[in-house]
Design a protein around this motif. Sequence first.
Motif, mmCIF file in Angstrom:
data_model
loop_
_atom_site.group_PDB
_atom_site.id
_atom_site.type_symbol
_atom_site.label_atom_id
_atom_site.label_comp_id
_atom_site.label_asym_id
_atom_site.label_seq_id
_atom_site.Cartn_x
_atom_site.Cartn_y
_atom_site.Cartn_z
ATOM 1 N N UNK A 162 -10.739 -107.882 -5.414
ATOM 2 C CA UNK A 162 -10.002 -106.503 -4.970
ATOM 3 C C UNK A 162 -9.766 -106.054 -6.807
ATOM 4 N N UNK A 163 -9.157 -106.847 -7.616
ATOM 5 C CA UNK A 163 -8.613 -106.540 -9.004
ATOM 6 C C UNK A 163 -9.818 -106.716 -9.167
ATOM 7 N N UNK A 164 -10.118 -105.445 -10.152
ATOM 8 C CA UNK A 164 -11.398 -106.296 -11.142
ATOM 9 C C UNK A 164 -11.154 -105.198 -12.502
ATOM 10 N N UNK A 172 -13.136 -114.262 -0.300
ATOM 11 C CA UNK A 172 -12.385 -114.418 -2.061
ATOM 12 C C UNK A 172 -10.950 -114.180 -2.270
ATOM 13 N N UNK A 173 -10.293 -115.097 -2.611
ATOM 14 C CA UNK A 173 -8.983 -114.420 -3.197
ATOM 15 C C UNK A 173 -8.201 -113.130 -3.277
ATOM 16 N N UNK A 174 -7.675 -113.165 -2.989
ATOM 17 C CA UNK A 174 -7.327 -111.370 -2.721
ATOM 18 C C UNK A 174 -5.947 -111.130 -3.462
ATOM 19 N N UNK A 175 -5.914 -110.377 -4.544
ATOM 20 C CA UNK A 175 -4.669 -110.270 -5.569
ATOM 21 C C UNK A 175 -4.558 -108.333 -5.372
ATOM 22 N N UNK A 176 -3.708 -108.097 -4.362
ATOM 23 C CA UNK A 176 -3.485 -106.616 -4.398
ATOM 24 C C UNK A 176 -1.972 -106.020 -4.419
ATOM 25 N N UNK A 177 -1.538 -104.585 -4.335
ATOM 26 C CA UNK A 177 -0.125 -104.935 -4.116
ATOM 27 C C UNK A 177 0.073 -104.664 -2.862
ATOM 28 N N UNK A 207 -5.250 -102.928 -8.840
ATOM 29 C CA UNK A 207 -5.168 -104.025 -7.663
ATOM 30 C C UNK A 207 -4.694 -103.280 -6.183
ATOM 31 N N UNK A 208 -5.235 -102.165 -6.265
ATOM 32 C CA UNK A 208 -5.779 -100.933 -4.916
ATOM 33 C C UNK A 208 -6.245 -100.905 -4.412
#
Length: 231
Positions: free
Chosen positions: A143-145, A103-108, A161-162
């Motif tokens: 990741x972000x939720x 899945x696409x991950x958006x994180x710090x 997003x951490x």
Amino acid sequence: MALQKALVRHFTLLVLPLALVVGVFLRFAPPQHNPLAPLDLNDRPGIASHFKMTQLERHPSACFNALDATGVLFTPLEDSPRGEACGKYDALTLDRSLTPYSATLSMTCGQTASLYLWERHVARPAAVEIFGSPIARIETYGSFSCRNIAGSDRKSEHARANAVDISGFRLEDGRLINVETHWDNGGKEGEFLKRVHTGACRIFSVTLGPDYNAAHADHFHFDMGNARTCR
């Protein structure tokens, strides 16, 4: 006068030797063990690695530079408006790492750097050593939720997003190593999952798995929050 002499003697016998030992250590220790050495994410994790990763959380520009040096591809994200219950700050979308994710991950940036360190130095070598096959894809729940910690009214690190949840590993030979299925089943699969979990504990601030609670029976949770837990 007697007190002054006692203090000088104490300084000479204890403080100076300690300072000498520290100085020698900082001079000759490998960079991953030296908290003052510049961070290189391609170095194997050492005793100073977690400290350095927490510093990346506080210094976003250094973090993005460290990621750039690895060859990881990412797209920086604009910060969310301040004051929102959930948001992304100093974050990015991971476009390409060493291994594809499901899945696409958006994180710090700090969380992404920690994930790269774990992927490069823990998960990928363990797969080759134990199974003789590289990892083709890492299975993730994302990741972000914007959500609370299960069973509480406190926001999860996912809400900023951490954090990231890892559910399994697809090998290049086609095998799927699944946390829910293989954690307690022994064999090579269980050995591999225990190793990548233990390795994560040395890198992330919080590492949770099936032994923590029922909510984590099917995945590992990794985050770079303020807590320090390995369960």
